[in-house]
Design a protein around this motif. Structure first.
Motif, short mmCIF file in Angstrom:
data_model
loop_
_atom_site.label_atom_id
_atom_site.label_comp_id
_atom_site.label_asym_id
_atom_site.label_seq_id
_atom_site.Cartn_x
_atom_site.Cartn_y
_atom_site.Cartn_z
N THR A 70 0.82 -1.21 0.00
CA THR A 70 0.00 0.00 0.00
C THR A 70 0.86 1.26 0.00
O THR A 70 0.36 2.35 0.29
CB THR A 70 -0.92 0.02 1.24
N SER A 121 -3.54 -4.39 -6.54
CA SER A 121 -2.91 -3.81 -5.34
C SER A 121 -1.50 -3.41 -5.72
O SER A 121 -1.04 -3.67 -6.83
CB SER A 121 -2.90 -4.80 -4.17
N HIS A 145 -4.88 3.35 -5.92
CA HIS A 145 -5.23 4.02 -4.66
C HIS A 145 -6.75 4.03 -4.47
O HIS A 145 -7.26 3.87 -3.36
CB HIS A 145 -4.68 5.44 -4.64
N GLU A 203 -7.73 0.80 -3.11
CA GLU A 203 -7.41 0.75 -1.68
C GLU A 203 -8.52 1.41 -0.86
O GLU A 203 -8.78 1.02 0.27
CB GLU A 203 -6.06 1.42 -1.42
N TRP A 219 -9.71 -4.42 -4.49
CA TRP A 219 -8.43 -4.65 -3.84
C TRP A 219 -8.18 -6.16 -3.69
O TRP A 219 -8.95 -6.86 -3.06
CB TRP A 219 -8.40 -3.98 -2.46
N GLU A 260 -8.04 0.50 3.36
CA GLU A 260 -7.75 1.77 4.01
C GLU A 260 -8.84 2.20 5.00
O GLU A 260 -8.55 2.73 6.07
CB GLU A 260 -7.53 2.87 2.97
#
Length: 191
Positions: free
Chosen positions: A61, A79, A103, A106, A160, A187
């Protein structure tokens, strides 16, 4: 005759809620008639429709500087290192930067990829409906063309660590995949 107040203001709160639900249902029915389909979500997806989902190890991440070339282990990516920006929910005619797309995954998004030459009007309408219905920061839906030539399948769904290719567009599969993974990114899971 009115007393200067809107008629709706004199309805009881429960009556206003009932009318709002009926109105939302009418909007959903209209979207279905126009080819968008039902974009509501059950708690999870139908396991039979998700039997071909491939799951991959988390590739990290880490945030990297915009413009950094990242070699993702899956195509499309599921990912890995990514930029600090995100892709807003929507239907896109142009590929978006993969560093931002990852992102966005995520954050709990579902990203649908399509090969432009395979995109039917029915698929376009359905993907637009999904993107318009799921716009939250932590549970958005993004549809975009593949950012490379010769994709493995005409359509692919990503979340993800998860990938599902489709040889033809199937709105039921999109709904099952979205129900299973939307809002469940690492996240800030919200579902």
């Amino acid at each position: 005759m009115t007393d200067g107040h809107d008629f709706a203001d004199r309805r009881s709160p429960s009556r206003r809620r009932a009318l709002a639900v009926v109105g939302a249902g009418a909007v959903g029915a209209l979207a279905g008639c126009l080819g968008g389909g039902d974009t509501s979500l059950p708690e999870s997806g139908d396991p039979e429709l998700l039997a071909d989902v491939r799951s991959f190890p988390n590739q990290g991440t880490e945030h990297v500087q915009r413009g950094t070339d990242v070699d993702y282990s899956t195509r499309p990516p599921t990912s890995g290192p990514h930029y600090g920006g995100v892709v807003e929910a929507g239907f896109y005619e142009e590929p978006q930067p993969l560093g931002d797309v990852v992102h966005t995954l995520e954050h709990g998004a579902v990203v649908a990829y399509y090969a432009p030459e395979a995109l039917t009007e029915k698929a376009r309408s359905s993907l637009r409906s999904w993107a318009n219905a799921h716009t939250g920061t932590w549970q958005s839906f993004v549809a975009m063309p593949y950012p490379y030539e010769q994709p493995e399948t005409p359509y692919a769904l990503t979340a993800w660590r998860h990938l599902l290719g489709m040889n033809e567009y199937d709105a039921d599969v999109v709904r099952a995949f979205t129900a299973e993974y939307l809002g469940r990114g690492p996240e800030n899971p919200v579902r």
